[in-house]
Design a protein around this motif. Structure first.
Motif, PDB file in Angstrom:
ATOM      1  N   TYR A   1       0.836  -1.045   0.091  1.00 49.73           N
ATOM      2  CA  TYR A   1       0.000  -0.058   0.009  1.00 49.73           C
ATOM      3  C   TYR A   1       0.790   1.278   0.015  1.00 49.73           C
ATOM      4  CZ  TYR A   1      -3.341  -3.358   1.373  1.00 49.73           C
ATOM      5  OH  TYR A   1      -3.913  -4.600   1.735  1.00 49.73           O
ATOM      6  N   VAL A   2       1.485   1.659  -1.233  1.00 45.19           N
ATOM      7  CA  VAL A   2       2.380   2.646  -1.270  1.00 45.19           C
ATOM      8  C   VAL A   2       2.123   3.648  -2.227  1.00 45.19           C
ATOM      9  CG1 VAL A   2       4.070   1.065  -0.149  1.00 45.19           C
ATOM     10  CG2 VAL A   2       3.949   1.278  -2.589  1.00 45.19           C
ATOM     11  N   TYR A   3       1.336   3.393  -3.113  1.00 45.94           N
ATOM     12  CA  TYR A   3       1.173   4.200  -4.353  1.00 45.94           C
ATOM     13  C   TYR A   3       0.246   5.355  -4.319  1.00 45.94           C
ATOM     14  CZ  TYR A   3       0.388   5.285  -9.348  1.00 45.94           C
ATOM     15  OH  TYR A   3       0.252   5.708 -10.532  1.00 45.94           O
ATOM     16  N   SER A   4       0.453   6.597  -4.616  1.00 41.02           N
ATOM     17  CA  SER A   4      -0.116   7.533  -4.722  1.00 41.02           C
ATOM     18  C   SER A   4       0.194   8.041  -6.416  1.00 41.02           C
ATOM     19  CB  SER A   4       0.195   8.944  -4.187  1.00 41.02           C
ATOM     20  OG  SER A   4       0.224   8.675  -2.817  1.00 41.02           O
ATOM     21  N   ASP A   5      -1.348   8.355  -6.897  1.00 45.69           N
ATOM     22  CA  ASP A   5      -1.605   8.495  -8.508  1.00 45.69           C
ATOM     23  C   ASP A   5      -0.904   9.922  -8.902  1.00 45.69           C
ATOM     24  OD1 ASP A   5      -2.086   8.084 -10.979  1.00 45.69           O
ATOM     25  OD2 ASP A   5      -4.342   8.769 -10.456  1.00 45.69           O
ATOM     26  N   THR A   6       0.371  10.049  -8.905  1.00 43.47           N
ATOM     27  CA  THR A   6       1.011  11.307  -9.350  1.00 43.47           C
ATOM     28  C   THR A   6       1.820  10.863 -10.527  1.00 43.47           C
ATOM     29  OG1 THR A   6       3.285  10.725  -8.234  1.00 43.47           O
ATOM     30  CG2 THR A   6       1.278  12.019  -7.025  1.00 43.47           C
TER      31      THR A   6
END
Length: 100
Positions: free
Chosen positions: A39-44
């Motif tokens: 759980y490490v992803y940010s939508d950038t």
């Protein structure tokens, strides 16, 4: 621990336009039978670009699924984690925010 099987680090509060809100870890993982869930992803834009060099994985909206760590480039994973911490710190109330 976040629930029975998620190991999380830090916390932040989110609120959607729909009014739904809650708390979540800034970064987390869960060692599940089918795959290691990250759980490490940010939508950038930077995170999207980094995914191209991550290695062998599957993905949902905010989770990365890896069969084994040897399948991915851990230096790229580190950069994705840093980008996610930065995004959460800038967009949510969180334990990762640097206090001046």
């Amino acid at each position: 621990m976040w629930g029975p099987s998620i190991i999380g680090f830090g916390n932040y509060h989110y609120k959607y336009a729909s009014g739904h809100e809650g708390d979540a870890p800034v970064l987390a993982f869960s060692p599940r039978k089918a795959a290691l869930t990250l759980y490490v992803y940010s939508d950038t834009e930077k995170s999207k670009a980094l995914l191209t060099d991550l290695g062998k994985f599957k993905m949902s909206k905010a989770c990365i699924y890896v069969k084994k760590l040897a399948d991915i480039n851990t230096d790229i994973l580190r950069e994705i984690c840093i980008e996610s911490i930065k995004y959460i710190s800038e967009n949510h109330e969180c334990s990762c925010r640097v206090k001046n």
